[in-house]
Design an enzyme around this catalytic site. Structure first.
Site, PDB file in Angstrom:
ATOM      1  N   THR A  63      31.547  -8.262  16.924  1.00  0.00           N
ATOM      2  CA  THR A  63      30.730  -8.734  18.040  1.00  0.00           C
ATOM      3  C   THR A  63      29.359  -9.150  17.521  1.00  0.00           C
ATOM      4  O   THR A  63      28.647  -8.315  16.939  1.00  0.00           O
ATOM      5  CB  THR A  63      30.506  -7.573  19.056  1.00  0.00           C
ATOM      6  OG1 THR A  63      31.676  -6.749  19.100  1.00  0.00           O
ATOM      7  CG2 THR A  63      30.161  -8.101  20.420  1.00  0.00           C
ATOM      8  N   ASP A  83      32.311  -8.430  23.896  1.00  0.00           N
ATOM      9  CA  ASP A  83      32.304  -7.034  24.346  1.00  0.00           C
ATOM     10  C   ASP A  83      32.163  -7.021  25.870  1.00  0.00           C
ATOM     11  O   ASP A  83      31.126  -7.444  26.401  1.00  0.00           O
ATOM     12  CB  ASP A  83      31.126  -6.308  23.674  1.00  0.00           C
ATOM     13  CG  ASP A  83      31.053  -4.840  24.069  1.00  0.00           C
ATOM     14  OD1 ASP A  83      31.847  -4.397  24.924  1.00  0.00           O
ATOM     15  OD2 ASP A  83      30.190  -4.139  23.512  1.00  0.00           O
ATOM     16  N   GLU A 118      44.703  -0.677  27.664  1.00  0.00           N
ATOM     17  CA  GLU A 118      44.396   0.573  26.936  1.00  0.00           C
ATOM     18  C   GLU A 118      44.346   1.742  27.910  1.00  0.00           C
ATOM     19  O   GLU A 118      44.594   2.889  27.542  1.00  0.00           O
ATOM     20  CB  GLU A 118      43.052   0.455  26.223  1.00  0.00           C
ATOM     21  CG  GLU A 118      43.095  -0.458  25.020  1.00  0.00           C
ATOM     22  CD  GLU A 118      41.710  -0.664  24.434  1.00  0.00           C
ATOM     23  OE1 GLU A 118      41.348   0.074  23.521  1.00  0.00           O
ATOM     24  OE2 GLU A 118      41.000  -1.574  24.912  1.00  0.00           O
TER      25      GLU A 118
HETATM   26  P1  5GP Z   1      31.993  -4.498  15.958  1.00  0.00           P
HETATM   27  O1  5GP Z   1      32.398  -5.510  16.970  1.00  0.00           O
HETATM   28  O2  5GP Z   1      30.604  -3.980  16.228  1.00  0.00           O
HETATM   29  O3  5GP Z   1      32.141  -4.965  14.537  1.00  0.00           O
HETATM   30  O4  5GP Z   1      33.018  -3.261  16.045  1.00  0.00           O
HETATM   31  C1  5GP Z   1      32.874  -2.199  16.978  1.00  0.00           C
HETATM   32  C2  5GP Z   1      33.173  -2.664  18.386  1.00  0.00           C
HETATM   33  O5  5GP Z   1      34.572  -3.019  18.503  1.00  0.00           O
HETATM   34  C3  5GP Z   1      32.984  -1.581  19.451  1.00  0.00           C
HETATM   35  O6  5GP Z   1      31.657  -1.502  19.877  1.00  0.00           O
HETATM   36  C4  5GP Z   1      33.930  -2.046  20.556  1.00  0.00           C
HETATM   37  O7  5GP Z   1      33.329  -3.035  21.343  1.00  0.00           O
HETATM   38  C5  5GP Z   1      35.073  -2.688  19.785  1.00  0.00           C
HETATM   39  N1  5GP Z   1      36.191  -1.747  19.587  1.00  0.00           N
HETATM   40  C6  5GP Z   1      36.491  -1.038  18.484  1.00  0.00           C
HETATM   41  N2  5GP Z   1      37.609  -0.302  18.664  1.00  0.00           N
HETATM   42  C7  5GP Z   1      38.039  -0.546  19.910  1.00  0.00           C
HETATM   43  C8  5GP Z   1      39.151  -0.091  20.677  1.00  0.00           C
HETATM   44  O8  5GP Z   1      39.998   0.716  20.242  1.00  0.00           O
HETATM   45  N3  5GP Z   1      39.259  -0.586  21.939  1.00  0.00           N
HETATM   46  C9  5GP Z   1      38.368  -1.473  22.448  1.00  0.00           C
HETATM   47  N4  5GP Z   1      38.563  -1.897  23.706  1.00  0.00           N
HETATM   48  N5  5GP Z   1      37.305  -1.931  21.760  1.00  0.00           N
HETATM   49  C10 5GP Z   1      37.140  -1.469  20.493  1.00  0.00           C
END
Ligand code: 5GP
Length: 352
Positions: A103, A142, A205
């Site tokens: 994100t 997100d 989920e």
């Molecule tokens: P980033 O996008 O900051 O590299 O990775 C972390 C983000 O991925 C979290 O803040 C969340 O938005 C998303 N995320 C990670 N694991 C999950 C999950 O198991 N389910 C969902 N819905 N989102 C996740």
């Protein structure tokens, strides 16, 4: 765990299609970062507690953990380092193709969203020379951050794709499933489709039949988790039938689902239902750092729980090439890697 199966799974060339960058950072990298930040007077104790603490957390607790990790990944140079380390980890685990998702994030006074994206893309480019792995980027939206942010992230993704069409391939919809209405995001996701992105959407989920139906109607290229769709998992016969008829590939993250208790245990994981009927599936780690897992571990857990032999594990990896967002040329390259590998270990003259 049976050592020979684990050793097979480690050597097997694998494709990782469901990995969130910040959740994939290893304990080693987080400790290194926390020590650097500690020298600057930041919250080292919190982070240390997290790293050393219990790794079985609820889904809600995991989202708190992501905030903690985000409090450490606060500059473009840190994003470059963690991306490089995560790619190195996956390559070391026998992953030959990786779709990393993340994100876009800005940190006041330290990093803009553009710098965040550039840092990841630069690291991906650099990794080409360093590791035997093809890496792509999926830009995440997100749901917790609302529609304006979603539109902004899509715009960034469009620009990044124009400049890096070989790397930026897809849009992911993720974040805390308890927050945000799908209806608000559908126009953004449709716009992403019109802009030529493949979609990987987190789905079901938690039980929510109406939202799941709307996501299926979007006809995304892939679904993340698809946990609460089978009637055994809180879905309905009708919803399950719609998923199966859609033939949309599902990214399955066994350990993530069990550790966050969205699935009771491995044996009751919906992998079983989907695998038995031949629905397209691909194993993924989700957040290998947060859940202390690796893609080899996930293959091994699947083998042990659902009694898969080495041929079936190879086939699982081979079939997942079909669901990657890569070009046809890259897919052919991956097919060759898998076939050559099998030929090498079995001594077969030819594999069709
Ligand atoms: P980033 O996008 O900051 O590299 O990775 C972390 C983000 O991925 C979290 O803040 C969340 O938005 C998303 N995320 C990670 N694991 C999950 C999950 O198991 N389910 C969902 N819905 N989102 C996740």
């Amino acid at each position: 765990m049976d050592n020979s199966t684990l050793s097979f799974c480690k050597k097997l060339p694998k494709l990782e299609l469901h990995a969130h960058l910040n959740g994939s950072i290893s304990d080693k990298t987080l400790l290194e970062l926390s020590q650097t930040l500690d020298n600057k007077g930041t919250n080292y104790d919190n982070i240390k507690q997290f790293i050393m603490g219990c790794k079985d957390r609820s889904l809600e607790e995991c989202f708190k953990m992501f905030s903690l990790i985000h409090s450490m990944t606060v500059s473009a140079s840190i994003i470059r380092k963690v991306t490089k380390d995560v790619i190195e980890d996956f390559a070391g685990d026998g992953v030959v193709y990786l779709e990393l998702r993340s994100t876009p994030r800005q940190v006041e006074g330290s990093m803009t969203k553009n710098e965040y994206m550039d840092a990841i893309i630069e690291s991906i480019r650099e990794s080409k020379e360093l590791y035997p792995i093809i890496v792509k980027l999926i830009v995440s939206i997100d749901r917790k951050s609302g529609v304006t942010e979603a539109e902004e992230n899509l715009e960034l993704a469009i620009q990044a794709k124009e400049a890096n069409p070989d790397i930026v391939l897809g849009i992911d919809f993720s974040g805390n499933p308890a927050i945000g209405e799908i209806d608000d995001f559908i126009p953004v996701l449709q716009c992403a489709q019109k802009s030529g992105f493949s979609l990987a959407i987190h789905c079901a989920e938690v039980p929510c039949e109406l939202e799941t139906k709307k996501i299926l109607q979007l006809n995304p290229e892939r679904l993340g988790h698809a946990t609460c769709i089978h009637p055994d998992a809180g879905g309905s016969d009708e919803l399950w039938k719609t998923l199966i008829e859609s033939k949309i590939p599902v990214e399955l993250c066994l350990t993530s689902n069990v550790k966050t208790s969205t699935v009771k245990d491995y044996r009751n994981h919906h992998f079983d239902h989907l695998y038995k009927i031949g629905h397209p599936i691909v194993l993924g780690t989700d957040d290998k750092g947060v859940f202390s897992t690796s893609l080899s571990d996930e293959y091994c857990i699947a083998a042990k729980t659902f009694e898969l032999d080495n041929d079936q594990l190879w086939q699982l990896s081979y079939d997942s090439i079909n669901y990657a967002f890569a070009s046809e040329y890259e897919k052919e390259k991956l097919q060759k890697i898998l076939k050559d590998w099998k030929q090498n270990i079995t001594g077969n003259s030819k594999i069709d």
